[in-house]
Write a protein that holds these residues in place. Structure first.
Motif, short mmCIF file in Angstrom:
data_model
loop_
_atom_site.label_atom_id
_atom_site.label_comp_id
_atom_site.label_asym_id
_atom_site.label_seq_id
_atom_site.Cartn_x
_atom_site.Cartn_y
_atom_site.Cartn_z
N MET A 292 44.29 32.09 121.62
CA MET A 292 45.55 32.66 121.38
C MET A 292 45.72 33.42 120.22
O MET A 292 45.04 33.27 119.14
CB MET A 292 46.44 31.09 121.00
CG MET A 292 46.81 30.38 122.15
SD MET A 292 47.84 31.01 123.39
CE MET A 292 48.09 29.65 124.44
N ALA A 293 46.68 34.28 120.21
CA ALA A 293 46.82 35.32 119.26
C ALA A 293 48.12 34.73 117.99
O ALA A 293 48.93 34.12 118.75
CB ALA A 293 47.03 36.64 119.65
N LYS A 294 47.95 35.19 117.01
CA LYS A 294 49.11 34.79 116.13
C LYS A 294 49.53 36.29 115.46
O LYS A 294 48.93 36.92 115.25
CB LYS A 294 48.79 33.90 115.09
CG LYS A 294 47.99 32.66 115.33
CD LYS A 294 47.68 31.75 114.11
CE LYS A 294 47.00 30.43 114.51
NZ LYS A 294 47.83 29.61 115.07
N GLY A 295 51.10 36.35 115.63
CA GLY A 295 51.63 37.32 115.08
C GLY A 295 53.26 37.11 114.68
O GLY A 295 53.44 35.95 114.75
N THR A 296 53.89 38.21 114.78
CA THR A 296 55.33 38.01 114.57
C THR A 296 56.16 38.49 115.67
O THR A 296 55.93 39.50 116.21
CB THR A 296 55.74 38.94 113.13
OG1 THR A 296 54.76 38.31 112.18
CG2 THR A 296 57.00 38.70 112.90
N VAL A 297 57.34 37.92 116.09
CA VAL A 297 58.54 38.52 116.87
C VAL A 297 59.54 38.55 115.79
O VAL A 297 60.30 37.84 114.91
CB VAL A 297 58.95 37.14 117.86
CG1 VAL A 297 59.99 37.78 118.58
CG2 VAL A 297 57.84 36.59 118.72
N ARG A 298 59.99 39.92 116.11
CA ARG A 298 61.12 40.70 115.10
C ARG A 298 62.27 40.89 116.17
O ARG A 298 62.12 41.41 117.06
CB ARG A 298 60.77 41.95 114.68
CG ARG A 298 59.69 41.88 113.56
CD ARG A 298 59.67 43.09 112.79
NE ARG A 298 58.73 42.66 111.94
CZ ARG A 298 57.67 43.71 111.60
NH1 ARG A 298 57.72 44.85 112.16
NH2 ARG A 298 56.81 43.48 110.52
N TYR A 299 63.54 40.04 115.62
CA TYR A 299 64.67 40.12 116.61
C TYR A 299 65.53 41.18 116.00
O TYR A 299 65.80 41.50 114.76
CB TYR A 299 65.31 39.12 116.51
CG TYR A 299 64.87 37.86 117.08
CD1 TYR A 299 64.49 37.69 118.31
CD2 TYR A 299 64.22 36.98 116.27
CE1 TYR A 299 63.74 36.70 119.04
CE2 TYR A 299 63.53 35.90 116.79
CZ TYR A 299 63.19 35.66 118.16
OH TYR A 299 62.52 34.68 118.52
N TRP A 300 66.30 42.10 116.76
CA TRP A 300 67.13 43.25 116.33
C TRP A 300 68.53 42.87 116.94
O TRP A 300 68.61 42.45 118.09
CB TRP A 300 66.71 44.57 116.86
CG TRP A 300 65.23 44.82 116.04
CD1 TRP A 300 64.14 44.84 116.60
CD2 TRP A 300 65.24 45.32 114.72
NE1 TRP A 300 63.06 44.99 115.69
CE2 TRP A 300 63.74 45.51 114.60
CE3 TRP A 300 66.14 45.63 113.66
CZ2 TRP A 300 63.29 45.78 113.26
CZ3 TRP A 300 65.43 46.13 112.51
CH2 TRP A 300 64.13 46.14 112.43
N ALA A 301 69.76 43.32 115.95
CA ALA A 301 71.05 43.49 116.67
C ALA A 301 71.39 41.94 117.37
O ALA A 301 71.35 40.76 116.72
CB ALA A 301 71.20 44.55 117.63
N ALA A 302 71.82 41.95 118.57
CA ALA A 302 72.29 40.64 119.11
C ALA A 302 71.07 39.69 119.33
O ALA A 302 71.66 38.57 119.26
CB ALA A 302 72.96 41.12 120.79
#
Length: 84
Positions: free
Chosen positions: A1-11
């Motif tokens: 499994m990889a570890k990273g970041t989910v970035r959310y934009w706008a809605a």
């Protein structure tokens, strides 16, 4: 499994209630399944209309199960938006 970041934009950011959060997944499909579990409701609906970038590259029409995630990578969640 990889570890990273989910970035959310706008809605997507509004529906998630956060700008970003970590992922621990091997594929985009696995990361999005975790996102749906964490944020049932409006974000699930928003995700149906979103496009995604993985480490700056558009996912396009590729099946999410085939998009591998890298350790330290970033998934950008981009809802449709107007402008120019």
């Amino acid at each position: 499994m990889a570890k990273g970041t989910v970035r959310y934009w706008a809605a997507a950011k509004a529906a998630a209630g956060v700008a970003e959060e970590p992922y621990d997944a091997g594929t985009l499909a696995e990361a999005l399944a975790t996102v749906r579990e964490r944020h049932p409701g409006e974000l699930v609906r928003v995700l149906q209309r979103c496009s995604f970038l993985v480490d700056g590259e558009p996912v396009g029409t590729r099946e999410h199960e085939t998009v591998r995630l890298a350790d330290g990578g970033t998934v950008e969640v981009l809802p449709p938006f107007a402008g120019g």
